[in-house]
Every structure is written in C-alpha cells, then in structure tokens.
Enzyme design. Structure first.
Site, short mmCIF file in Angstrom:
data_model
loop_
_atom_site.label_atom_id
_atom_site.label_comp_id
_atom_site.label_asym_id
_atom_site.label_seq_id
_atom_site.Cartn_x
_atom_site.Cartn_y
_atom_site.Cartn_z
N LYS B 84 0.83 -1.20 0.00
CA LYS B 84 0.00 0.00 0.00
C LYS B 84 0.87 1.26 0.00
O LYS B 84 0.55 2.25 -0.65
CB LYS B 84 -0.92 -0.01 1.22
CG LYS B 84 -1.84 1.17 1.31
CD LYS B 84 -2.80 1.03 2.47
CE LYS B 84 -3.59 2.31 2.68
NZ LYS B 84 -4.44 2.25 3.89
N LYS B 130 17.30 -13.66 -33.66
CA LYS B 130 16.84 -12.41 -34.25
C LYS B 130 16.61 -12.66 -35.73
O LYS B 130 17.34 -13.44 -36.32
CB LYS B 130 17.89 -11.30 -34.10
CG LYS B 130 18.25 -10.94 -32.67
CD LYS B 130 17.29 -9.95 -32.07
CE LYS B 130 17.69 -9.61 -30.64
NZ LYS B 130 16.71 -8.81 -29.93
N ASP B 158 14.02 -14.54 -28.26
CA ASP B 158 13.76 -13.16 -27.87
C ASP B 158 12.62 -13.19 -26.85
O ASP B 158 11.71 -14.01 -26.95
CB ASP B 158 13.37 -12.32 -29.08
CG ASP B 158 13.39 -10.84 -28.74
OD1 ASP B 158 14.40 -10.19 -29.06
OD2 ASP B 158 12.42 -10.33 -28.14
N GLU B 159 12.67 -12.26 -25.89
CA GLU B 159 11.67 -12.32 -24.82
C GLU B 159 10.26 -12.00 -25.31
O GLU B 159 9.29 -12.36 -24.65
CB GLU B 159 12.05 -11.37 -23.67
CG GLU B 159 11.84 -9.89 -23.95
CD GLU B 159 13.00 -9.26 -24.73
OE1 GLU B 159 13.93 -9.99 -25.14
OE2 GLU B 159 12.96 -8.03 -24.92
N HIS B 247 14.53 -13.10 -17.40
CA HIS B 247 14.66 -11.92 -18.25
C HIS B 247 14.15 -10.69 -17.49
O HIS B 247 13.17 -10.79 -16.77
CB HIS B 247 13.87 -12.10 -19.55
CG HIS B 247 14.25 -11.10 -20.59
ND1 HIS B 247 13.75 -9.82 -20.60
CD2 HIS B 247 15.12 -11.17 -21.63
CE1 HIS B 247 14.29 -9.15 -21.63
NE2 HIS B 247 15.12 -9.95 -22.26
N GLY B 315 23.48 -4.52 -26.25
CA GLY B 315 24.59 -3.73 -26.79
C GLY B 315 25.94 -4.41 -26.63
O GLY B 315 26.98 -3.77 -26.85
N GLY B 337 22.73 -10.06 -28.90
CA GLY B 337 21.70 -10.27 -29.92
C GLY B 337 22.26 -9.90 -31.27
O GLY B 337 22.91 -10.71 -31.94
N THR B 338 22.09 -8.64 -31.66
CA THR B 338 22.62 -8.17 -32.94
C THR B 338 24.15 -8.27 -32.96
O THR B 338 24.73 -8.46 -34.03
CB THR B 338 22.20 -6.71 -33.20
OG1 THR B 338 22.54 -5.93 -32.06
CG2 THR B 338 20.69 -6.62 -33.42
#
Lengths: 386, 386
Positions: B84, B130, B158-159, B247, B315, B337-338
């Site tokens: 609360k 990806k 990927d999430e 994640h 990144g 990723g990339t």
C-alpha cells in the site's frame, strides 16, 4: 490492433523514441538473409499512429501493435509494449486500447456479486479486518460476527495477512465460515469474506481450490506482487466459482512516478479488468493516498466498461458518503478499514453508520450535523468529519 | 529480521514516512479492545532502525520487519515492504537485506550451468534469435545450426516471442532439439537453448513440464510480467530439472524513476536470486541502455553472492570483451543479440568473433586493430568498434 499511448517529457525526441518502440519492441531489424520472410516481418511491426504535442511541451505518441504478436493475456502484452523499452529511459504509458474480446471476462463482476448478495440498487459496504497482523482466527470470527450482524455486505483480510502461523488461512476461513453460516440461517443474508490467497503460483492455485471446496465465498489477490498470470489462472478456472477481489498493493512501484512506468488507470483499470478480476480496489481521491478525482474516474470507467466492480478504498468513512454517491453513483463498493473498525462505539456501530449515511444522504450535499439525531452516524461524523 | 533501506528526497519528512511504513505496513494501530493481543502485535511491528541524511539532502531510512510477517517468498515480502505504501507518494527502495535462508536457492546457478556445458574457466557466450518475430521454427533451427557449430554455449528466444502461430513454442523446441542432438553427437558439446515459456500461470507451469519432457534443456522466463510467484513455482518444481534464465523485461516500469519504485539492484539482483533464478539478464553499462557501472556491479554481486549467473546484455559486441573481462571476471555470461546475429559475415562469424575476442584479450586493454589479423573478430571490430 492494440493501441498504446506513451507520453515523453519535453526535451525528449518523441518521434525517435516512438520509432524505437514500434520496431524494437516487435520485429527488430532484418537484412537480406531474411528477405524471404519480409512479409511475415512487416505484418508484425508496430506502427507510429500519431505524435501529439501537449501544452506543457510533452508529446503523446500513439503506437499500434499487431494483436498477432501476443497471446491475449496481460504478461505477453506488457512484455511487448514496455518490456525492454521500460529500461531505456524516460516515457510513461498513459493508455492501452485493446480489442473488445482481448483478455478474460469476469465470472461475476457487478451483476454477479449483486446477485450473490441479493442486493440491488445501492452501493455495497465492505470492511477490512484490523489490526492487520496478530489476531488469531477466533479474533477474526469475533469481528466478523459483529460487523455481519450489523448488516455488512463484504469483509476482506488485510492484504498483508498471508498464511501465517498466528492465523493460518484455512483456520481463518473455518472460523469465519461458521459465522457466515449462522448469519445466513438467521437472516437469509449472504456476507462475502474475501480470503487473502498467497504462496508461490502452484500452491496459490491449489490453495484457492482448497479454499473454495472448504466454503470460501470470495478471494482476495495481490495481483501485482503475485502476477497477472496468477489472476488469469484463477479467473479461467471453473472450480473457482467465487468472486475474485483484486488488491492494488505495489501499484505505486509502477505507477506513482510522473514520467516513468504506467498510469494507474492502465494498471488498476484496463489490465485488472482484462485479467478477469470481479472487483478491483484502488485509492479513493477523498482518501488518505494522493489520488486525483480524474485518475480515479478513469480507473472506475475502465472497470465498469467491462462490468467489473470498482472498490474505492483508503480513508473511506461515513462522512464522505453523500459526495461518493454523487461522484460514483450506486455501482460501487465502499471499502473502509479503520473507517468501520475504529468507530468509537465499535465495529458494528461503524457498519451501521455507513448504512445510515447511505439512507440519509442527498448525493452531493454534505451532512448537516445539527440535523443528525444521536446515532452511530452522528458519532462517526463527530470523529471523522463529513 | 528483514531490513529495507528507503530513500526519501530532500523536503520529505523521512522520520514521519519511516514510522508510517513501520506501523502501517505491519500491524497498524490498535485500541483497548485488543489489549489481550498486545504482545502479538508488538512482535509484528516494524521498527525504524536509522535515518541517515545524505549529502544531497535526501534521507535513507532503514526499517526492520519481523520475518514472521511474511512467507519466505517474494510476493508477500513486496506486499509488506511496499504494497500500500507504494501509492502513498515519494520514496524509493534501495536495498533489501534478507536472512541467509530466505527464499529459494537456484538448482543450477553458476556451478550447475558450467557443469551441464562442461565449460570451466571462461565467460560463457550466449546469443538471441533475431529477428524477434516472424521467423518460423525451421528458421530458428537454421540459425541454431550456424551458431552452435561455431561453438556457441547458449542461445535464447527473444523475450517477446511467445507461443505464436508463426512459430509455436513446441515447434521451435522440436526443430532446435534436433540440431542440439546433432551437435552433441558430432562434437560431444552441449548447447543450451532457453525456450521462452509463456501463458497464464497454470498453463505456463504445465507447459514448462511439457517442454522438459520433450527435451528442453533451459527455460527463459519474463519474471516481472508473469510474476515472481511463477518463477518460484518453476524453481521449486523437481520436474523442472533444467536451468531457468530470468529476463528483466518490464524492470524499468518499477526501477527507472529516480525517486519511485525500487532499485534495479533489488529487483534484478536480490529478488531474482531469492526467487530461484539460475541466471539473470540485465543491462550492461557499456550497452545500449542507460545503466551505470555501479548499478551493474550491485546487481552482479547480489547474484553471485547466491551462486546465480550474471548475464550482462543489450549492446554487447566483441569489442567490449577486454573491458568486460576486467570488469566482470570469468563468472559471467556475455549475451549478444545483434552483436552476434548482425555480424557482416553471418551469425557463425559473430560467434567466432566472440571466442577470438576472449582468447586474444588482455583484460582492460582495448584491442589494437593494427595487430588483429583478418578474421571474424577484425570484421566485428571494424563494424562495432572496440
């Protein structure tokens, strides 16, 4: 399509952020290797619908997301519209517009809860067991006896009372169920007791079924600390054939900041309603928490638009009833903790004061203390004002 | 005892707020009617331990809560320490200190994941499928074949990729499991594929067991959108005998505001570790999201203190490896990723570039491009710098 409004403060490049969301929260980028999937990618990209500058220099970007990207539930929706992006910086979600059939309809809602209680055209009155922690199951039963005899519609556990040694959940239910049965036998009235259901997801779901089998007639769930996916599981479970009251605990962690997170209207209105809650508690603007009338109205309308019972809470006492009737109308559950339990003449008088307030109110006209005869209401007004 | 640090900005009466939390988030007030329970109430009250004024005028209040008020899980903890109160105004939770045995230990963590992979003393390398949405199951298998052959340790969905028509979860697992088996037969190497598990709580738990029975060797869970209670259920389930990757999607909604919500270190460090995650993803400070090195270090230390694998993400590319080795040491999973998938010579070259970077790095010394022979690493450095 799913449309989401994001507000970016003045000084933030809203167009750039909107594009980042539309692409980064859906497909991402692709190159020639995946040219053969071009069509599938295009179908799943988000689109910037509009960017509107506000008078304070902030911008509201509306982004449309394909419904096919998500599973019709709240968790996959939140992951898409705000998952990774929430960590990227400044931006607040103000509104989420979903297809009519998105999500789970409440099993009961306003009509179903009224039907269970056989109470039509007036606000319902709800109390909270207080003190929150330290009472045992028999203490709960004693309090319930007082307030239920005085005509209360609904009572709930305090949200911080879990399955604790001092008053295990099943003991509380057993002790209170006896009182509910007696009240029903003596008066024909059903009183709902929303038992706080807790535990890790598997146990919570199992325990909910156990509670239903053992006579629970309502559940309370801290949706935001346990997860929307848990509310959805309860709402979709045919064995859980009792109303679910959703508590807003922890909402401030994701809604209180002006420029981060999501608006209260989205979390406590849109998402709760689409996750299958039958009634949703939220802070009343008259109350002890810093809510505006406009914010409260948005939550209330989101809930009612799906037939969900709004439950304005926190700082509710009999003195606000005339204004509440004017602001809310009848389809509302007035939920009071200390506003009932701390009545100078006891909790039963606290309940009576509420019903007197409802009977005597002219919506929008404050009580004139001089015209109130000696009564629980008068004592309440003397304590809390009105 | 459970100790929590709350920061209040300058101008807020920290002492008053701290007392409000200590009392209002535990027992509340009581009167003479409950004098016989006085002792039980006192045992459950929170206590203000200290209030320390910071150089910027803010105050940090430390409050101790009785452990007996909660159930040993995250949801009841969050409901107590911030439920609360989170809606009451300004205040941010900076740290939560829990008893050593509070919560669930990871089944695998750093040691267990290393053991499954049979990889000792080096950082692990993890990739992300990806583009995120629009590939079908066979596309996933094709990508996995490329990166797994090149020596990758772990890959994850990927999430935002749930159980969607274009690539149902069980189809992705089936197609990728074949690749994992081939790699194992040909090289003896285990590669983990963290399958994103989704759905309302009951289905998510059921689906997780189904995935394990059908050969899944790791799971990915968006803990904050599905709920800590769901992670706890998976972590406690003996049938889920595979590592769970947590994640951070949606963490910004509750952590990004300077003066509201909770710190990232609490949500992605303390709470994830105590809810049973084996590895936790969070933004790296070199990366594309606005994280500080100090914030990242706190998360990392919270996780390692419970044997949980830290997974700095977002990144990450081969150019940051020398600095990452200096900052992180070896017990870390570098997640790109990339930074792998968008390598100019393809995803396999992206993986090779990472392993070359690990082999050739002197921790803390940036690469000298002149000394790097033509190689996947050189191409990566030319694209992303380093």
């Amino acid at each position: 399509m799913i449309e989401v409004d994001y507000r970016f403060p003045a000084g933030i490049d809203a167009e750039k952020q909107a594009k980042t969301i539309a692409v980064g929260q859906t497909v991402g980028t692709w190159d020639a290797r995946f040219a053969h999937r071009e069509e599938a990618f295009r179908d799943r990209l988000g689109k910037v619908v509009s960017i509107k500058t506000q008078s304070d220099g902030s911008n509201i970007a509306t982004i449309a997301f394909p419904r096919a990207n998500v599973e019709g539930d709240i968790a996959s929706l939140l992951t898409m519209i705000f998952g990774k992006y929430s960590m990227a910086g400044v931006g607040k979600i103000l509104a989420v517009r979903l297809p009519e059939d998105y999500g789970i309809r409440p099993k009961f809602g306003i009509a179903g809860i009224r039907n269970r209680l056989q109470v039509g055209d007036r606000p319902l009155v709800m109390a909270i067991f207080k003190p929150a922690l330290g009472l045992n199951a028999e203490d709960h039963a004693g309090i319930l006896q007082e307030v239920a005899s005085a005509g209360l519609d609904i009572i709930k556990d305090d949200e911080i009372l879990g399955d604790l040694e001092v008053a295990p959940t099943s003991d509380r239910l057993r002790a209170c169920r006896r009182v509910l049965d007696t009240i029903y036998q003596e008066t024909g009235r059903t009183v709902l007791y929303a038992v706080n259901v807790t535990g890790r997801a598997d146990r919570l779901l199992e325990r909910s079924r156990y509670l239903v089998r053992n006579g629970a007639n309502a559940l309370l769930l801290n949706v935001l600390t346990y997860g929307f996916s848990v509310l959805e599981a309860l709402a979709a479970d045919p064995e859980i054939d009792i109303p679910i009251f959703a508590h807003p605990a922890f909402a401030g962690a994701m809604c209180a900041a002006p420029d981060f997170g999501l608006s209260y209207a989205v979390v406590l209105g849109t998402l709760m309603a689409r996750a299958g809650a039958d009634a949703v508690l939220y802070p009343a603007h008259y109350g002890s928490l810093p809510f505006s009338a406009a914010e409260e109205a948005q939550i209330r309308e989101e809930l009612r638009s799906r037939g969900v019972f709004p439950v304005p809470s926190a700082g509710i006492h009999p003195g606000i009833v005339p204004q509440a009737l004017a602001d809310y109308g009848n389809d509302v559950i007035l939920n009071a903790g200390t506003g009932i339990m701390d009545h100078p003449d006891g909790a039963a008088a606290g309940v009576r004061a509420f019903f007197e307030a409802i009977d005597l109110s002219t919506p929008g006209q404050p009580f004139n203390l001089d015209r109130i005869p000696p009564s629980p209401l008068r004592v309440a007004l003397e304590k809390w004002g009105g």
